[in-house]
Every structure is written in structure tokens, then in C-alpha cells.
Design a protein around this motif. Structure first.
Motif, PDB file in Angstrom:
ATOM      1  N   ARG C 220       0.835  -1.211   0.000  1.00 56.01           N
ATOM      2  CA  ARG C 220       0.000   0.000   0.000  1.00 56.01           C
ATOM      3  C   ARG C 220       0.866   1.255   0.000  1.00 56.01           C
ATOM      4  O   ARG C 220       0.550   2.240  -0.664  1.00 56.01           O
ATOM      5  CB  ARG C 220      -0.941   0.008   1.207  1.00 56.01           C
ATOM      6  CG  ARG C 220      -2.059  -1.024   1.117  1.00 56.01           C
ATOM      7  CD  ARG C 220      -2.950  -0.964   2.363  1.00 56.01           C
ATOM      8  NE  ARG C 220      -3.598   0.330   2.498  1.00 56.01           N
ATOM      9  CZ  ARG C 220      -4.773   0.634   1.963  1.00 56.01           C
ATOM     10  NH1 ARG C 220      -5.420  -0.265   1.277  1.00 56.01           N
ATOM     11  NH2 ARG C 220      -5.294   1.825   2.127  1.00 56.01           N
ATOM     12  N   ALA C 221       1.950   1.208   0.746  1.00 51.66           N
ATOM     13  CA  ALA C 221       2.825   2.386   0.828  1.00 51.66           C
ATOM     14  C   ALA C 221       3.479   2.658  -0.527  1.00 51.66           C
ATOM     15  O   ALA C 221       3.492   3.794  -1.011  1.00 51.66           O
ATOM     16  CB  ALA C 221       3.890   2.175   1.896  1.00 51.66           C
ATOM     17  N   ILE C 222       3.970   1.594  -1.161  1.00 51.43           N
ATOM     18  CA  ILE C 222       4.626   1.778  -2.455  1.00 51.43           C
ATOM     19  C   ILE C 222       3.623   2.269  -3.489  1.00 51.43           C
ATOM     20  O   ILE C 222       3.937   3.075  -4.360  1.00 51.43           O
ATOM     21  CB  ILE C 222       5.279   0.452  -2.918  1.00 51.43           C
ATOM     22  CG1 ILE C 222       6.372   0.041  -1.945  1.00 51.43           C
ATOM     23  CG2 ILE C 222       5.836   0.588  -4.329  1.00 51.43           C
ATOM     24  CD1 ILE C 222       6.956  -1.324  -2.227  1.00 51.43           C
ATOM     25  N   PHE C 223       2.357   1.819  -3.366  1.00 51.68           N
ATOM     26  CA  PHE C 223       1.356   2.138  -4.372  1.00 51.68           C
ATOM     27  C   PHE C 223       0.640   3.465  -4.103  1.00 51.68           C
ATOM     28  O   PHE C 223      -0.332   3.799  -4.747  1.00 51.68           O
ATOM     29  CB  PHE C 223       0.340   0.997  -4.470  1.00 51.68           C
ATOM     30  CG  PHE C 223      -0.304   0.894  -5.816  1.00 51.68           C
ATOM     31  CD1 PHE C 223       0.447   0.579  -6.936  1.00 51.68           C
ATOM     32  CD2 PHE C 223      -1.660   1.132  -5.968  1.00 51.68           C
ATOM     33  CE1 PHE C 223      -0.142   0.496  -8.185  1.00 51.68           C
ATOM     34  CE2 PHE C 223      -2.259   1.056  -7.217  1.00 51.68           C
ATOM     35  CZ  PHE C 223      -1.487   0.732  -8.324  1.00 51.68           C
ATOM     36  N   ARG C 246      -2.876   6.780  -8.842  1.00 52.23           N
ATOM     37  CA  ARG C 246      -2.669   7.306 -10.191  1.00 52.23           C
ATOM     38  C   ARG C 246      -1.177   7.557 -10.443  1.00 52.23           C
ATOM     39  O   ARG C 246      -0.635   7.175 -11.474  1.00 52.23           O
ATOM     40  CB  ARG C 246      -3.474   8.599 -10.334  1.00 52.23           C
ATOM     41  CG  ARG C 246      -3.420   9.276 -11.681  1.00 52.23           C
ATOM     42  CD  ARG C 246      -4.297   8.582 -12.699  1.00 52.23           C
ATOM     43  NE  ARG C 246      -3.515   7.718 -13.585  1.00 52.23           N
ATOM     44  CZ  ARG C 246      -4.050   6.778 -14.345  1.00 52.23           C
ATOM     45  NH1 ARG C 246      -5.342   6.536 -14.317  1.00 52.23           N
ATOM     46  NH2 ARG C 246      -3.305   6.055 -15.133  1.00 52.23           N
ATOM     47  N   ALA C 247      -0.547   8.198  -9.446  1.00 50.68           N
ATOM     48  CA  ALA C 247       0.878   8.499  -9.590  1.00 50.68           C
ATOM     49  C   ALA C 247       1.682   7.208  -9.672  1.00 50.68           C
ATOM     50  O   ALA C 247       2.647   7.104 -10.442  1.00 50.68           O
ATOM     51  CB  ALA C 247       1.348   9.353  -8.413  1.00 50.68           C
ATOM     52  N   ALA C 251       3.936   5.907 -12.766  1.00 54.88           N
ATOM     53  CA  ALA C 251       5.348   5.591 -12.579  1.00 54.88           C
ATOM     54  C   ALA C 251       5.666   4.189 -13.097  1.00 54.88           C
ATOM     55  O   ALA C 251       6.821   3.788 -13.134  1.00 54.88           O
ATOM     56  CB  ALA C 251       5.724   5.711 -11.103  1.00 54.88           C
ATOM     57  N   GLY C 252       4.620   3.428 -13.485  1.00 56.60           N
ATOM     58  CA  GLY C 252       4.847   2.094 -14.029  1.00 56.60           C
ATOM     59  C   GLY C 252       4.663   0.973 -13.028  1.00 56.60           C
ATOM     60  O   GLY C 252       5.245  -0.089 -13.155  1.00 56.60           O
ATOM     61  N   LEU C 253       3.833   1.220 -12.004  1.00 54.03           N
ATOM     62  CA  LEU C 253       3.572   0.167 -11.018  1.00 54.03           C
ATOM     63  C   LEU C 253       2.203  -0.453 -11.260  1.00 54.03           C
ATOM     64  O   LEU C 253       1.303   0.183 -11.797  1.00 54.03           O
ATOM     65  CB  LEU C 253       3.598   0.739  -9.599  1.00 54.03           C
ATOM     66  CG  LEU C 253       4.863   1.449  -9.134  1.00 54.03           C
ATOM     67  CD1 LEU C 253       4.724   1.885  -7.687  1.00 54.03           C
ATOM     68  CD2 LEU C 253       6.069   0.547  -9.286  1.00 54.03           C
ATOM     69  N   GLY C 254       2.078  -1.695 -10.850  1.00 49.37           N
ATOM     70  CA  GLY C 254       0.786  -2.381 -10.904  1.00 49.37           C
ATOM     71  C   GLY C 254       0.610  -3.185  -9.627  1.00 49.37           C
ATOM     72  O   GLY C 254       1.574  -3.743  -9.107  1.00 49.37           O
TER      73      GLY C 254
END
Lengths: 325, 321, 417
Positions: C220-223, C246-247, C251-254
Motif C-alpha cells: 500500500r505504501a509503495i502504491f 494514479r501516480a 510511474a509504471g507500477l501495478g
């Protein structure tokens, strides 16, 4: 399955309509038996005043052998619903239309539509705003109603006399912008001008409603415990105020004067808990409306304004029968 | 049948099956009325019904958006009254027509946006936020007018009620435009997609990068804006703006939306269904008037039809699975 | 009396009520009609909990309990009904190793008292541990019932999938590329404390730990879901401020959440709409979605990931768990994520679909994607990770290379022994 459900709905609806259809049917301005059809659109169907009016109108219709369709919006103040009802009745091409306007100005577009359809309009109880009507080039055949200004004056004179020209009074107003309520208050204030010793300490709206009459007067009592008399622009509000007085254990100490002389108010006057009520004659109004509509259909001339007599009901004459009956 | 075609059929039914159900209800109702009253099926009466349906149906579009997000807006009627009186007083003070209209729409939009912010930033349940707004907007309208209606407007303004486009009343044309735009927005735009996504699963939408707060606020703003538009039409129709206008409209709008198959749980619904729902209510009221049914019985019939319509809709939905 | 205990988030958890009222919900002893005898309930609830060896105050709100304890409350409820047969449906899905031990001890005690238990589970090892006989179902039919001593895991798997799964974890090691993600000294109010690690392209980083160790909080923190109180996140070597999902997506995270239905999918929406939800912008011009291009993209992923759906317009609610998971995965592929966070990727997914998801992870890493895989399934962590991080109480308690990681040392590290 889907079809079955649809069929059930259809059936249910048909049954509802069939069973509700009393008085409906018939084409054009005449009923199936050839009698002319008159529409009567009231402000509401659940106020004793209008119930009396409906009874008077129905009795007259029966006497004259015309068919009467009475309709009303769910809420007295709903000008848009009243307009819809008028529009819908115009579609059934009634021969004449009697209306007690929910709004003095808001009724004008509906009058225009009736004019366009060639249906004569009889206005009952509440006047149409003259300027708005003239601006819109609308025409009404006649106005039938009490002199509300005169009624307010009667109430004012009665209170002034009872208080011996000195004291504090409160007013419970109807919905602002209603011609009837506004006239009553104007008459009432005019009458009090003759007694400079009387002060109006509060004048607030209770929207013609009984429960609001209770709450608003309860609040007035909080801020002005010394109030000696209250004038309510309708009996429903007066009866609400009466309850508020009883709740404050002040029954008999504050004079209540109402307007309309409904059965319940008459009983209260007889009992002495209420000082007086101004008697209009709703039943007579209803009857006169139908009678004049009938004349209009026959092409007979009628008066532009018909004033229904008004009188003050006090303990002395409360027992006598309603002049409209 | 080829699998592709089966899929297509399923798709069509799942999208439109429920509206077809409601639509057949409207047709059935009309048939009954046609049989009972000779005045029902005339061009003038049908236009009459359409005109009477415009105000609630426009308010109901905003309500549909809000309900699809899983919310509710109880303030639409009061906001309508507030926008109406602001616009009316602008008109009476001689403000040019476009500016006056913009002021009415602006008030609606602002009230809606405040609702949205209370819900998204203030984290209030929609029921509470809009209940509060219902009272605040009504009170402000009453205070603004001192309780009195504002009436009498120029012919230019009255065009909204009296004008015609190709022999169709102007208000009906406006309503059709609103529905066309709303349908397009819900079906084809990002806003529409996000509206469904938020209602279907707010958390999943958030995790998929949907700006839930912004879009929810926007949706309540749209509901307010449409109340403002309805206020223009109502004020023109009555030639008067009343501070007590629009009472109980929220309930009529909710009823139209729900009859039209929109789920109060959110995530599902169409404006086409809502239009049919609003028309069912208008046809019913019109028919009951035509037949001279007493106003007491009218209320019973209308309430019963709402219940029956939703029962049928739910039965169809269960079968649809 | 028959009673059913399910794993999924027992209904009780949603009722903000205390345990003792819960245990007697719907059949409260009364003193007078309509008047609940609170004391009698309290006493009986305390007794029922005691029977199970639970030292809990019956007045604790159910919401405040751990999932394992909530299940125990349900067992207590069943026992207070004098249930003779208990059906337990995936009871261990949300439990930690330790809690599973407790549950099994309880089951054995019940067995001793003559209660019969039907125990439904995906976890083979549990069946062999707690079961006497095992029934295999496939496609709604009984394949057969066997004595657990007369069969073994690979036979059961063969019966279940009707084909030999030679290797449950088809791990393929991809080339380790450049740094994809690095976090330094992450802390959150949610309980994350000074977490630092890095992740490279082509790598699967397993994150193990007990329930509540802070693994989901890390995701959750990373996302961008939880606010950072300290620390920094670098994606592809670049410092990124990630304040919202959204950010993170930009940044290319899923993020494949553990609660697929609650957080991953919008159930009433179609496969296409779900698949494109995080990348609508790609298909949007002037606010209008180009549905033809969207369909094209969605179709590509449905084919590529072999999502079994009658059409792109099928609502995802009607898809099977495995196919739903593939839709979520496609969503992130569609938004061109390069760092995937999988939180319990195979929970509630059948054996066949599990293998497919592992294959997909292999393909992802082969294409240069980096994966953080949070899992409670020890075998999965060991089988699929290139490296394993172990978390405990919001911190990183240890790191193991794939070669060095064993069940024992991971568990020891997670327990802090």
C-alpha cells in the motif's frame, strides 16, 4: 415468465382503473348521458375547508344535472402539480373549469392554456394576481370568493374589543404570497390601527398547516410569554396554536381567533377554548362556482365578481348552522 | 448458432433487456389508458405528457449519475428552488438573459459541488450531506426571497415554456438533448466509465488510478447543474420562481431512476431506463387525471406501480443471470 | 445439527457486535418475551469459548478479533448449537501457520468429542495432516474417496486436474536486469518501519511473513495508498513522489491486491471495461473513449492470457476466479506496468489456474518486468522467488537468496525465534 409478469401488471392496472373510473369516461365537454362536464380543481382534497367546498359543488352539480370532476394536487402548495392537473383536464375537453389557485401568479399560465382551448375559467376562493393576468393577456370569467380583507378586519376588531384596546398579539401567517392570507393579514392590521394600545409582537408563517401552527406558536410563546391573543389565518393553524397553548398549560388565558369556521373550530368556540373564527362559506362558494360555470356553458351572462358573505362566529352564534349549508 | 452470435445476443439482452422490461411496462400502461380514455392517445395529450415529464426527468438524469456512483442526492428539489429564485431575481433586475441563466445554472453547479466535496473530502455519507444541503438550499431560497415568489418574466425567457421547435415544445426538445448527451457521456466517455467504476467498486476504481474524489464531486456537480436547468424550465413554465418549488422532487426523481432499472447499490443503470421511468410516472398521473380518479386513490396507484415495477425489474434481473 | 464454517471473511466480521451477542445471534435466551437475558448469554458464551481453549473476553467486539479468532467464535457458535457435523470451507485461507496449528488442535478435540468434520481445502498438505479420508471433486462430480494413508499429493492433484502436473512451480530464472524499484527507509502510520530494499528487472522478490507483519502495508505504501511518514521510492533509478494510485500507475507500477473481488475488480463491469480501467487515458481523446481501439487492446490480452470469457462484454462477476485474476493482471499489462506487486496471487484459485498464473509470472520476468510477490503460501514463496524478504512487525527481518531459503529458516525469521 416475462410475459406472465407483464400480463399480471396489465391486469392489475386495468382492475385499478376500472374500479377507479367512477365519474370518468365520456367524450368532449359532455358526459355519456349528454350532460355537460365541469372540472373543479382544488388546492387540496384533505383540508376541511375544501372538503366543504367539494360537498357544496357536488350538491349543486347534482341539482343542475351536470357531471362534475373534482381533482386536487397531493399538497396544497404544489403549483406545478396543479398546473399539470389543469393541463390534463383540458385534454379531456371539459366544458368549464373551476379552480382554486395554489398560487395567485403561478396559475396564470394554466389560465392561458384553458383560454387557448376555449374553456371558460371560474376562479374560486383565491384571486388571480390581476397584473400577472393582464400581462399574460389571460381571461377569467368570474371570481367567486369571500372578502378576505373584510374577514381579517372582523377578526382584528373582535380581538381589539376583547382586549379592551390594549395588549400584545401574535399572527400566524399562511404561505407568503398567497392572496387570501395576505388580504386577511392586511385587514387584521388595518383593524388594529384603531387601537394604538395593541402591539403585534410576532408575525410568522405556519404554512397553513396544523402541526406547524403548533410548533410556530410554541416558539412564539417561548420568546413572548406575555402574548394575550393570536390571530391565525386559518383554523388549522389556529387549532395547532390551541394545542400549543394547552401544552403550555395556558388554556383560556390566550385568545385564539381563526379563519374558516371549520366544524372543529366551531366546537372549540362553543367550548370557549377558542375566541372566535371567521366564517367563510366554502360550501356556498363551491355551489356558486358550479352554478356560474353552468350559466357560462349555457352562454348566459354572469357577474365579474361574486362575493360570498363572511361573518364572525363567536360563542353567541357558534351553534347556528353554517350559512353555506 | 455460432458462439459469437450467442455472445452478441447475451450482450444485447444484458444491456437492454431490463429497459425492454420497463419499456413494455410503459407500453402496457399506455394501452390500458388508451382503452379507458378517448383523450389519452392524441398528439396534443402525448405532447402534454412529455412536457409534464420534462422537469422531473431532467432532475432524474442527475440522480441517475449519482445513484450509479452508489450515492444519493436528496437536495435536488431544494437546489432547484434556490437556483430558480436566484435566476428569477437576476432577470427581474434586468440582468441580460444569458447571464441570468448562467447564474441559475451556476448556483445549481455550486450546490452540487459542495455536496460532492462534503462527501469526498468531508467523508460524509451522501444521504447526510445532501439531506443537510436540502435544508440549507431551501432555507437560503426562502431567506433570499423573504418567502415570496418572484414572478413575471419577459417573453424571451418564457420561450423555454411556450416556444416550439418543429412543433415540439421547447422544453421537450431540451429534455431530449439532455438525455442524448447524458447517454453519450455514460456510454462513451471517460467520465461515464469512471462513474460506473466508482459505483461498482470504489476501492477497485481508486486502485486502478481513478481520481475518485474529483469524479464523484463532478457527478454531484452535474446533478446540481441539471437541477439548475430544471429550475429554468419550471420558472418559465409557471412564470414564477417559488422558494418552495421542487418539494419532494428528489423522491420522484429517485422513483423514476429506480423504475428505470438503476440499482441503488450503484454500478448499474442507464439514462434510457430513467427516461422510461419518468415517462411511466408522467403517463400514470396524466391518465389518472383524465379518468377523474380521486387524488387519494392516485397516490395509492402511483405507489403501487413503483413497487410493482421494481419487483418485476428485480425478477427479470434474477432471470437474466 | 449441521453447521457450516467458511473462510471467506465470516459474516460475523461485518457485524459490529460483541462475541457473546454474536454467538447467540437470532436465538437469544430471553427472560420475558423480547427481553434478552444478557447474563445468561454471557455465561454460556464464556463456557463455549472456554471449551475451545480460548482465553477471550466474550464482550470483545468481533471486529476487533483476528480472522482466526473470528473463526473460533464461529466454531464456538456451532458448538453451542450442539452441532454434530461441522463443514469447514477453506478455514485456513486467512490464517497464519501458528493459527492453523491452533485450529487443527481444536478440530482434533472436536473429533474426540464425536463431532464429524467435513474439511474443504485447496491445501493438500492440510488434508493429509487433518483428514482421515479425502474425497476429490472435479467439475461438480465426485471422482472418488480415498483413505489418506493410501494416497499421496501427486495422485490427488492428478485426480483433480485429470492431467499430471509434473512440476507445480515451473520457475524459470530470467536474466537479472537493471534496478527497477528501490525503496529507502519507508515508514508509514500503518505500521511500516524503516523498510529498505531494491528490486531488479526480471526478478521475483518473495515477501513472506505472518499475518499482520506489514506485508500488505508495504504494498500500500509503495502504491501511494498510505501516506509515507519517512523514506523515498525510486522507480527505474529515478526518485518518484507517489501520493496516489494514479501516480503509482504513471510511474509504471501495478498492484494485484489480495482481495480480488473487493479491490481488484469492478464486478458489475465487463471484461473490457475492467481490463482498460487503469489505462482509459490511453484510449481517450477529448474525454471520449475510442471503444474500437479499446476492444482491440482488450482482445489482444484476452487471447494472450487465454482468458476464458464468452465475450469482451461479459461481466467479470460471471468469470471463474482464475480468469478474474487474469483480467486484473491484464489490466496492469494494459497500463504498461513494469513493476508488479502481487499480493496473494493464487488465493482462491484452483490448481490448474494457479499453474497458469505462475507461467505468466515467468513470462513477465522474461520480458523484463520486476515482481514483488507477497504470499502466505510458503511453498509458493520458495518455488517462485529469486530472493525472499521476511517481514516481522513492520520491519524487514531477513533476506534470503532462493538457494538459501528453506521453510524452516523463513518461518523462524518470521516468528522472530
Amino acid at each position: 415468465m416475462k410475459k406472465g409478469l407483464m400480463l399480471t401488471l396489465l391486469l392489475a392496472l386495468s382492475v385499478t382503473f376500472m374500479s377507479c373510473q367512477r365519474g370518468g369516461g365520456g367524450a368532449g365537454g359532455t358526459a355519456s348521458n349528454g350532460a355537460p362536464r365541469i372540472a373543479f380543481v382544488m388546492k387540496t382534497a384533505n383540508n376541511p375547508f375544501f372538503i366543504e367546498m367539494q360537498k357544496g359543488a357536488e350538491a349543486e352539480a347534482k341539482k343542475l344535472g351536470v357531471e362534475l370532476v373534482v381533482q386536487a394536487a397531493e399538497r396544497e402548495v404544489d403549483v406545478e402539480k396543479q398546473m399539470q392537473i389543469v393541463e390534463n383536464l383540458i385534454q379531456t375537453r371539459v366544458a368549464a373549469l373551476c379552480v382554486t389557485p395554489s398560487g395567485s401568479r403561478e396559475i396564470v399560465p394554466a389560465v392561458n392554456k384553458a383560454n387557448a382551448a376555449g374553456i371558460p375559467v371560474v376562479i374560486v376562493d383565491t384571486r388571480v394576481d390581476a397584473k400577472a393576468l393582464a400581462d399574460a393577456k389571460g381571461r377569467v370569467a368570474t371570481f367567486i370568493g369571500s372578502d378576505n380583507y373584510e374577514g381579517g378586519k372582523l377578526a382584528g376588531e373582535f380581538i381589539a374589543k376583547s382586549l379592551n384596546g390594549k395588549g400584545k398579539v401574535a399572527i400566524l401567517e399562511g404561505i407568503p404570497g398567497h392572496e387570501t392570507g395576505d388580504s386577511r393579514i392586511r385587514g387584521f392590521r388595518e383593524a388594529l390601527k384603531a387601537s394604538p394600545g395593541i402591539e403585534i409582537v410576532a408575525s410568522q408563517t405556519a404554512n397553513w398547516e396544523r402541526d406547524q401552527g403548533f410548533n410556530v406558536f410554541q416558539n412564539i410563546l417561548q420568546s413572548h410569554p406575555e402574548v394575550q391573543a393570536v390571530f391565525a389565518c386559518s383554523d388549522l393553524m389556529a387549532l395547532g396554536a390551541l394545542e400549543a397553548i394547552a401544552a403550555a398549560k395556558k388554556t383560556g388565558q390566550i385568545m385564539v381567533v381563526g379563519f374558516d369556521a371549520s366544524d372543529e373550530a366551531r366546537a372549540a368556540v362553543t367550548k370557549g377554548t377558542m375566541g372566535a373564527t371567521v366564517a367563510q362559506s366554502p360550501a356556498q362558494m363551491g355551489a356558486l362556482a358550479v352554478e356560474n360555470a353552468y350559466h357560462l356553458i349555457k352562454g348566459e351572462p354572469i357577474k365579474e365578481e361574486i362575493v360570498v358573505p363572511i361573518k364572525l362566529i363567536t360563542k353567541e352564534n357558534a351553534g347556528s348552522s353554517n350559512p353555506g349549508k | 448458432m455460432r458462439p459469437g452470435r450467442i455472445a452478441l445476443r447475451q450482450n444485447f439482452l444484458s444491456h437492454y433487456g431490463r429497459q425492454l422490461g420497463t419499456l413494455s411496462g410503459l407500453v402496457a400502461l399506455s394501452l390500458v389508458l388508451w382503452a379507458l380514455s378517448p383523450h389519452f392517445l392524441t398528439v396534443s395529450n402525448l405532447l402534454n405528457i412529455a412536457e409534464q415529464a420534462t422537469i422531473i426527468s431532467i432532475v432524474a438524469v442527475g440522480m441517475t449519475f449519482v445513484i450509479i456512483t452508489g450515492g444519493i442526492d436528496l437536495s435536488v428539489g431544494s437546489v432547484l428552488a434556490f437556483s430558480g429564485v436566484v435566476m428569477a431575481s437576476a432577470l427581474q433586475r434586468g440582468v441580460p438573459l444569458p447571464l441570468a441563466l448562467a447564474s441559475g445554472l451556476g448556483v445549481g453547479l455550486a450546490c452540487g459541488a459542495v455536496n460532492g466535496l462534503l462527501i469526498t473530502v468531508g467523508r460524509l455519507p451522501p444521504f447526510i450531506a445532501t439531506l443537510g444541503m436540502m435544508s440549507v438550499a431551501r432555507g437560503t431560497a426562502l431567506m433570499f426571497t423573504e418567502g415570496r415568489p418572484i414572478s413575471g418574466f419577459s417573453e424571451n425567457f418564457r420561450w423555454f415554456a411556450t416556444g416550439e421547435v418543429l412543433r415540439v415544445p421547447a422544453s421537450v426538445v431540451i429534455m431530449i438533448c439532455v438525455y442524448a448527451v447524458a447517454h453519450f457521456v455514460l456510454r462513451r466517455t471517460k467520465l461515464g466509465r469512471y462513474t460506473y467504476a466508482i459505483g461498482g467498486n470504489e476501492e477497485a476504481a481508486l486502485l486502478s488510478g481513478v481520481g475518485v474524489r474529483a469524479y464523484k464531486t463532478l457527478v454531484y456537480g452535474i446533478a446540481g447543474l441539471l437541477s439548475g436547468l430544471a429550475a429554468i424550465l419550471l420558472t418559465a413554465r409557471l412564470n414564477s420562481a417559488q422558494p418552495i418549488a421542487g418539494m419532494m422532487y428528489e423522491l420522484d426523481a429517485i422513483a423514476a431512476t429506480v423504475i428505470g432499472g438503476t440499482s441503488l447499490l450503484g454500478g448499474e443503470g442507464t439514462v434510457a431506463g430513467t427516461l422510461v421511468g419518468a415517462l411511466i410516472m408522467a403517463v400514470l398521473r396524466n391518465g389518472l387525471n383524465l379518468l377523474g380518479v380521486s387524488s387519494f386513490i392516485q397516490q395509492i396507484v402511483i405507489g403501487s406501480v413503483i413497487i410493482v415495477a421494481v419487483l418485476i425489474d428485480m425478477a427479470l434481473k434474477r432471470r437474466g443471470k | 445439527m449441521l453447521n457450516i464454517i467458511t473462510n471467506y471473511n465470516s459474516i460475523l466480521a461485518h457485524i459490529p457486535d460483541t462475541m457473546h451477542t454474536n454467538i447467540f445471534l437470532g436465538r437469544e435466551p430471553t427472560r420475558a418475551p423480547g427481553v434478552i437475558d444478557q447474563r445468561a448469554i454471557f455465561r454460556a458464551a464464556a463456557r463455549a469459548l472456554e471449551d475451545l481453549g480460548l482465553s477471550l473476553d466474550p464482550r470483545t467486539p468481533v471486529k476487533a478479533l483476528r480472522v482466526a479468532e473470528q473463526q473460533m467464535v464461529e466454531v464456538a457458535k456451532a458448538l453451542s448449537l450442539d452441532a454434530r457435523v461441522l463443514i469447514m470451507d477453506e478455514p485456513t485461507a486467512a490464517l497464519t501457520e501458528h493459527e492453523i496449528r491452533e485450529l487443527f488442535a481444536t478440530i482434533r478435540r472436536l473429533k474426540g468429542k464425536g463431532v464429524s468434520v467435513v474439511y474443504i481445502s485447496h491445501r493438500m498438505e492440510e488434508l493429509f495432516e487433518i483428514g482421515d479420508r479425502v474425497t476429490v471433486l472435479r467439475d461438480g462430480r465426485t471422482v472418488g474417496t480415498y483413505d489418506v494413508r493410501a494416497t499421496d499429493k501427486s495422485e490427488l492433484i492428478r485426480l483433480m486436474v485429470n492431467r499430471e502436473l509434473t512440476d507445480l512451480f515451473p520457475k524459470e530464472h530470467a536474466a537479472r536486469g537493471a534496478e527497477a524499484l528501490r525503496v529507502e527507509h519507508l515508514s508509514t502510520e500503518g505500521g511500516l518501519k524503516d523498510v529498505s530494499f531494491s528490486l531488479h528487472r526480471g526478478e521475483i522478490l518473495g515477501v513472506a511473513g505472518l499475518l499482520g507483519a506489514g506485508r500488505t502495508e508495504l504494498a500500500r505504501a509503495i502504491f501511494g495508498l498510505d501516506k509515507l511518514t519517512a523514506g523515498a521510492i525510486y522507480v527505474g533509478g529515478e526518485a518518484r513522489r507517489i501520493g496516489s494510485p494514479r501516480a503509482a500507475i504513471d510511474a509504471g507500477l501495478g498492484f494485484l491486491t489480495e482481495d480480488r473481488k473487493g479491490q481488484g475488480l469492478v464486478l458489475p463491469l465487463s471484461v473490457r471495461e475492467n481490463l482498460c480501467l487503469s489505462s482509459v487515458d490511453k484510449f481517450t481523446k477529448w474525454g471520449v473513449v475510442d471503444s474500437a481501439r479499446e476492444r482491440e487492446a482488450a482482445n489482444r490480452y484476452v487471447k494472450e492470457l487465454r482468458i476464458r470469457t464468452p465475450s469482451l462484454d461479459q461481466k467479470v462477476v460471471y468469470l471463474s476466479g482464475g480468469n478474474q485474476q487474469k483480467v486484473v493482471l491484464s489490466k496492469w499489462l494494459c497500463s504498461e506496468a513494469e513493476v508488479f506487486i502481487f499480493d496473494e496471487p493464487t488465493r482462491g484459485v484452483d490448481v490448474g489456474a494457479k499453474a497458469e498464473i505462475y507461467q505468466l509470472m515467468n513470462r513477465l520476468t522474461a520480458s523484463g518486468v520486476a515482481i514483488i510477490m507477497i504470499s502466505s503460501e510458503m511453498l509458493e514463496v520458495l518455488g517462485m522467488s529469486d530472493r525472499v524478504l521476511v517481514m516481522r512487525a513492520g520491519r524487514i527481518a531477513g533476506e534470503f537468496s532462493a538457494a538459501a531459503a528453506t521453510q524452516e529458516n523463513i518461518l523462524q525469521c518470521a516468528l522472530g525465534e
